[in-house]
Design a protein around this motif. Structure first.
Motif, PDB file in Angstrom:
ATOM      1  N   ALA A 406       0.861  -1.185   0.000  1.00 59.40           N
ATOM      2  CA  ALA A 406       0.000   0.000   0.000  1.00 59.40           C
ATOM      3  C   ALA A 406       0.893   1.230   0.000  1.00 59.40           C
ATOM      4  O   ALA A 406       2.086   1.159   0.306  1.00 59.40           O
ATOM      5  CB  ALA A 406      -0.924   0.017   1.218  1.00 59.40           C
ATOM      6  N   ALA A 407       0.296   2.368  -0.347  1.00 62.54           N
ATOM      7  CA  ALA A 407       1.008   3.645  -0.292  1.00 62.54           C
ATOM      8  C   ALA A 407       0.100   4.685   0.334  1.00 62.54           C
ATOM      9  O   ALA A 407      -1.118   4.677   0.126  1.00 62.54           O
ATOM     10  CB  ALA A 407       1.429   4.099  -1.694  1.00 62.54           C
ATOM     11  N   VAL A 408       0.698   5.574   1.121  1.00 61.42           N
ATOM     12  CA  VAL A 408      -0.027   6.669   1.751  1.00 61.42           C
ATOM     13  C   VAL A 408       0.575   7.969   1.251  1.00 61.42           C
ATOM     14  O   VAL A 408       1.793   8.175   1.302  1.00 61.42           O
ATOM     15  CB  VAL A 408       0.070   6.594   3.295  1.00 61.42           C
ATOM     16  N   TRP A 409      -0.299   8.848   0.768  1.00 64.84           N
ATOM     17  CA  TRP A 409       0.130  10.142   0.241  1.00 64.84           C
ATOM     18  C   TRP A 409      -0.443  11.248   1.111  1.00 64.84           C
ATOM     19  O   TRP A 409      -1.656  11.393   1.240  1.00 64.84           O
ATOM     20  CB  TRP A 409      -0.346  10.310  -1.206  1.00 64.84           C
ATOM     21  N   CYS A 410       0.458  12.024   1.741  1.00 66.75           N
ATOM     22  CA  CYS A 410       0.021  13.128   2.607  1.00 66.75           C
ATOM     23  C   CYS A 410       1.227  13.985   2.927  1.00 66.75           C
ATOM     24  O   CYS A 410       2.308  13.455   3.236  1.00 66.75           O
ATOM     25  CB  CYS A 410      -0.593  12.566   3.898  1.00 66.75           C
ATOM     26  N   THR A 411       1.073  15.304   2.880  1.00 63.85           N
ATOM     27  CA  THR A 411       2.188  16.196   3.193  1.00 63.85           C
ATOM     28  C   THR A 411       2.450  16.285   4.688  1.00 63.85           C
ATOM     29  O   THR A 411       3.526  16.712   5.096  1.00 63.85           O
ATOM     30  CB  THR A 411       1.923  17.607   2.633  1.00 63.85           C
ATOM     31  N   ASP A 412       1.474  15.900   5.513  1.00 65.35           N
ATOM     32  CA  ASP A 412       1.679  15.792   6.954  1.00 65.35           C
ATOM     33  C   ASP A 412       2.306  14.417   7.217  1.00 65.35           C
ATOM     34  O   ASP A 412       1.619  13.400   7.267  1.00 65.35           O
ATOM     35  CB  ASP A 412       0.334  15.923   7.679  1.00 65.35           C
ATOM     36  N   VAL A 413       3.633  14.382   7.379  1.00 65.82           N
ATOM     37  CA  VAL A 413       4.338  13.112   7.451  1.00 65.82           C
ATOM     38  C   VAL A 413       3.958  12.322   8.694  1.00 65.82           C
ATOM     39  O   VAL A 413       3.872  11.083   8.652  1.00 65.82           O
ATOM     40  CB  VAL A 413       5.863  13.346   7.389  1.00 65.82           C
ATOM     41  N   ASP A 414       3.729  13.005   9.815  1.00 70.16           N
ATOM     42  CA  ASP A 414       3.303  12.279  11.022  1.00 70.16           C
ATOM     43  C   ASP A 414       1.996  11.531  10.759  1.00 70.16           C
ATOM     44  O   ASP A 414       1.847  10.353  11.119  1.00 70.16           O
ATOM     45  CB  ASP A 414       3.116  13.250  12.192  1.00 70.16           C
ATOM     46  N   ARG A 415       1.059  12.223  10.149  1.00 67.77           N
ATOM     47  CA  ARG A 415      -0.236  11.617   9.847  1.00 67.77           C
ATOM     48  C   ARG A 415      -0.080  10.478   8.840  1.00 67.77           C
ATOM     49  O   ARG A 415      -0.695   9.410   8.978  1.00 67.77           O
ATOM     50  CB  ARG A 415      -1.140  12.707   9.291  1.00 67.77           C
ATOM     51  N   ALA A 416       0.762  10.675   7.847  1.00 70.51           N
ATOM     52  CA  ALA A 416       0.993   9.638   6.851  1.00 70.51           C
ATOM     53  C   ALA A 416       1.624   8.406   7.481  1.00 70.51           C
ATOM     54  O   ALA A 416       1.230   7.267   7.179  1.00 70.51           O
ATOM     55  CB  ALA A 416       1.883  10.180   5.737  1.00 70.51           C
ATOM     56  N   LEU A 417       2.592   8.611   8.373  1.00 76.03           N
ATOM     57  CA  LEU A 417       3.259   7.481   9.002  1.00 76.03           C
ATOM     58  C   LEU A 417       2.315   6.722   9.929  1.00 76.03           C
ATOM     59  O   LEU A 417       2.325   5.484   9.962  1.00 76.03           O
ATOM     60  CB  LEU A 417       4.490   7.957   9.770  1.00 76.03           C
TER      61      LEU A 417
END
Length: 476
Positions: A406-417
């Motif tokens: 899977a991949a997660v795309w978000c500029t908020d890295v904490d939220r993405a992680l």
């Protein structure tokens, strides 16, 4: 290209009991006449591997590693020929064939190097004893390789298995066996002893004979869930381990605030790679409703501008592997439209002759209950579904029996992680995506995507077992 390809057993080429014509997916015409192994021929290959295994295992890791690195160098030397074989055999664009051969060479080089640092362990038990844990090969490993990435998958599994001292029997798919057979020839040139690498193309009968053979100590299988369960049962019946890399329905989670300029090209390329015939293609896009319209609009040009044609012409998308596969993919497309999915973009189809071509389709408004959302297509079809929160996105990603990547795309890295760590998959990417990942990254899935890990150092553990030595030390 030679007209006939026999069985590669014991360092030589043997004529089989039966032959089969393979087909060029780009034309629908015969490509080569290839051996199709019988159970008796599989048995003979396993006997040959069993005889060769002890001497190969006795070589030091450095000696085995040097031979594998030579094999990697020979693959690079013959890269152009091998890439063309891979393209003719599978239909993929030539650039992708070249990339696969480069990756294959890297597998042999990687395992030929890292095995020298593949260490055992000791257990502190006090002054009166010593316990040492060493890694030893299984003995004879069986490898059932699919038709979509034969060059890479053969190299990654065989490279690790040979590095730790096993002898291998490889059963490539009868649709695409040519590069695996070429590796057998190059292995002998590299100095791999006769019988250590044996390659027998064949169909289901040969595969069944290999995975159920009493003298095969470990099986790696890449293929469908249904066949994977049969393989697992056959290995369990005789108490032997299996490594299963099965299907996938990998999702891109495009969260609120994601950078579409970064995400969209990666999503499109991953889906179009080898006409979507990749278990990690990323066939679902779960997007936050605030970005939904912009994402679909950004994806559409990648589909309308794609080119479709024979792989040697290096189009964006080549054919699928067979007429049966083409009909299967078209069936998914037809049923998706009947279930209410909207065609947002489609690649124009030109006259490509008699090959097995399916133009890529971008579907929007795909319901989470739809077949297209839930089932693996193995074709150039992308499904977009919108959600209203991160929680809904995670739930949607898990709304599948598969758990590969899977991949997660978000500029908020904490939220993405946080999101990436919540996903029940074998590989989870953040703001990037590479189908299957690099040579160094352990690869495998959860749930119906299988178990065990190929690639990286983890594969050396899969293709070996522990042996504990305990020494009682007499007191003075």
């Amino acid at each position: 290209m030679p007209g006939r390809f026999g069985l590669a057993v014991g360092g030589g080429i043997r004529d089989p009991q039966r032959w089969k014509d393979t087909v060029d997916p780009a034309t629908g015409e015969p490509l080569a006449t290839v051996a199709s192994a019988t159970p008796e021929e599989v048995d003979a290959a396993v006997v040959t591997a069993r005889a060769a295994a002890p001497q190969w295992a006795e070589r030091s890791p450095g000696e085995r590693g040097a031979v594998l690195r030579r094999l990697g160098a020979l693959v690079r030397r013959d890269a152009d020929v091998l890439a063309r074989l891979e393209t003719r055999d599978t239909g993929k664009p030539l650039a992708q064939g070249r990339a696969d051969i480069a990756a294959a060479a890297r597998y042999f080089e990687f395992y030929g190097s890292v095995v020298e640092g593949f260490l055992g362990d000791s257990i502190p038990l006090g002054p009166g004893s010593l316990a040492v844990v060493e890694r030893v090969p299984h003995g004879v490993t069986g490898h059932v390789v699919p038709w979509n990435y034969p060059a890479q998958i053969t190299a990654r599994s065989v490279g690790a298995a040979l590095a730790v001292g096993n002898a291998a029997v490889v059963k490539p798919a009868d649709e695409a066996p040519l590069v695996a057979l070429a590796y057998a020839r190059l292995a002998r040139e590299a100095g791999i002893p006769d019988g250590v690498l044996n390659v027998l193309p064949g169909g289901a009968e040969a595969g069944s004979a290999l995975v159920a053979h009493r003298d095969v100590d470990h099986v790696s299988f890449t293929g469908s869930v249904a066949t994977g369960r049969v393989v697992a049962a056959a290995c369990a019946d005789r108490g032997r381990p299996a490594l299963l890399e099965l299907g996938g329905k990998s999702a891109h989670l495009v969260l609120e605030g994601a950078d579409l300029g970064r995400a969209v090209p990666v999503i499109a390329r991953a889906l179009l790679l080898h006409a979507g015939q990749t278990c990690t293609a990323g066939t679902r896009v779960v997007v936050h409703e605030s970005l939904h319209a912009d994402l679909v609009a950004a994806l559409a040009p990648f589909f309308t501008a794609a080119t479709v044609g024979p792989g040697l012409g290096d189009p964006t998308v080549g054919p699928v592997v067979s007429a049966m596969q083409a009909e299967r993919v078209r069936g998914f497309i037809d049923r998706a439209e009947r279930e209410g999915a909207v065609v947002a973009a489609q690649t124009p189809m030109t006259d490509t002759g008699g090959g097995y071509f399916v133009p890529p389709v971008l579907f929007d408004q795909v319901a989470q209950t739809a077949e297209l959302f839930l089932q693996e297509v193995f074709g150039p079809v992308l499904a977009v579904t919108s959600v209203s929160s991160d929680t809904e996105a995670i739930d949607a990603a898990h709304n599948s029996d598969y758990g590969l990547t899977a991949a997660v795309w978000c500029t908020d890295v904490d939220r993405a992680l946080r999101t990436a760590r919540s996903l029940d998959v074998g590989q989870s990417y953040v703001n990037g995506y590479a189908p299957g990942g690099g040579v160094e990254l352990p690869f495998g899935g959860t749930r119906d995507s299988g178990y065990g890990r190929e690639k990286g150092v983890e594969a050396l553990r899969e293709y070996s077992r522990t042996r504990t030595l305990f020494i009682d030390i007499a007191s003075h």
